[in-house]
Scaffold this active site. Structure first.
Site, PDB file in Angstrom:
ATOM      1  N   ASP A  34       0.852  -1.192   0.000  1.00 39.05           N
ATOM      2  CA  ASP A  34       0.000   0.000   0.000  1.00 39.05           C
ATOM      3  C   ASP A  34       0.890   1.245   0.000  1.00 39.05           C
ATOM      4  OD1 ASP A  34      -3.212   0.566   0.952  1.00 39.05           O
ATOM      5  OD2 ASP A  34      -1.785   2.237   1.113  1.00 39.05           O
ATOM      6  N   ASN A  92     -12.812  -3.128   2.245  1.00 41.93           N
ATOM      7  CA  ASN A  92     -13.848  -2.095   2.254  1.00 41.93           C
ATOM      8  C   ASN A  92     -14.763  -2.307   1.063  1.00 41.93           C
ATOM      9  OD1 ASN A  92     -12.850  -0.658   4.549  1.00 41.93           O
ATOM     10  ND2 ASN A  92     -11.192   0.108   3.260  1.00 41.93           N
ATOM     11  N   GLU A 100     -12.078   3.509  -1.422  1.00 44.80           N
ATOM     12  CA  GLU A 100     -11.565   4.556  -2.315  1.00 44.80           C
ATOM     13  C   GLU A 100     -11.398   4.044  -3.736  1.00 44.80           C
ATOM     14  OE1 GLU A 100      -7.790   6.020  -0.942  1.00 44.80           O
ATOM     15  OE2 GLU A 100      -8.607   6.428   1.056  1.00 44.80           O
ATOM     16  N   VAL A 101     -10.908   2.823  -3.843  1.00 44.28           N
ATOM     17  CA  VAL A 101     -10.592   2.286  -5.169  1.00 44.28           C
ATOM     18  C   VAL A 101     -11.597   1.187  -5.502  1.00 44.28           C
ATOM     19  CG1 VAL A 101      -8.838   1.216  -6.625  1.00 44.28           C
ATOM     20  CG2 VAL A 101      -8.142   2.808  -4.804  1.00 44.28           C
ATOM     21  N   HIS A 105     -10.258  -5.566  -3.627  1.00 48.48           N
ATOM     22  CA  HIS A 105      -8.949  -5.808  -3.025  1.00 48.48           C
ATOM     23  C   HIS A 105      -9.103  -6.108  -1.550  1.00 48.48           C
ATOM     24  CE1 HIS A 105      -9.845  -1.502  -2.628  1.00 48.48           C
ATOM     25  NE2 HIS A 105      -9.150  -1.538  -1.495  1.00 48.48           N
ATOM     26  N   HIS A 107      -6.925  -5.819   2.086  1.00 53.68           N
ATOM     27  CA  HIS A 107      -5.777  -5.268   2.798  1.00 53.68           C
ATOM     28  C   HIS A 107      -5.233  -6.351   3.733  1.00 53.68           C
ATOM     29  CE1 HIS A 107      -6.741  -0.836   2.158  1.00 53.68           C
ATOM     30  NE2 HIS A 107      -7.886  -1.406   1.812  1.00 53.68           N
TER      31      HIS A 107
END
Ligand code: AMP
Length: 114
Positions: A34, A92, A100-101, A105, A107
């Protein structure tokens, strides 16, 4: 139905239009650090397939790719050296999460007490 927008930063990383500090890659997943680490160890694992978020991923992916993706997440934790010390995975999903993206994905956070 989710609408995937190809103008997101992870899609551009997949297309090698922008660089990433790659940790691991297989047929289904790509992992890199990240850019704004929140913990001592902070990596991302993204799908090579185009899914907007976790809910989109699980609704469309086949069983083999679902398994292979999460095996890749565990493999990245191994490569990062946090498998024994422990780590957190999170994804998320959607507006309230602060995602945000809009490319699915996970984390991986660790390397310290969370
Ligand atoms: P999320 O809020 O779950 O969508 O998280 C997106 C994550 O992507 C954030 O933690 C960002 O720091 C990270 N990020 C954004 N751009 C890049 C990039 N070019 N390379 C690596 N990580 C990035």
């Amino acid at each position: 139905m989710y609408k995937y927008d190809e103008n997101n930063v992870f899609h551009r990383i997949l297309k090698k239009e922008i660089p990433a500090d790659v940790i691991y890659e297989n047929n289904i997943a790509l992992s890199f650090y990240d850019i704004h680490p929140q913990k001592r160890v902070h990596a991302l694992v993204i799908t090579k397939g185009l899914y907007t978020n976790f809910a989109d991923f699980v609704s469309r992916v086949d069983a083999q790719d679902l398994r292979d993706f999460f095996v890749a997440v565990a493999k990245v934790a191994d490569v990062l050296g946090v498998s024994q010390t422990g780590y957190r995975i999170l994804s998320n999903t959607g507006p309230d999460s602060g995602q945000e993206v809009e490319h699915f994905h996970v984390h991986i956070l660790g390397g310290e007490r969370l």
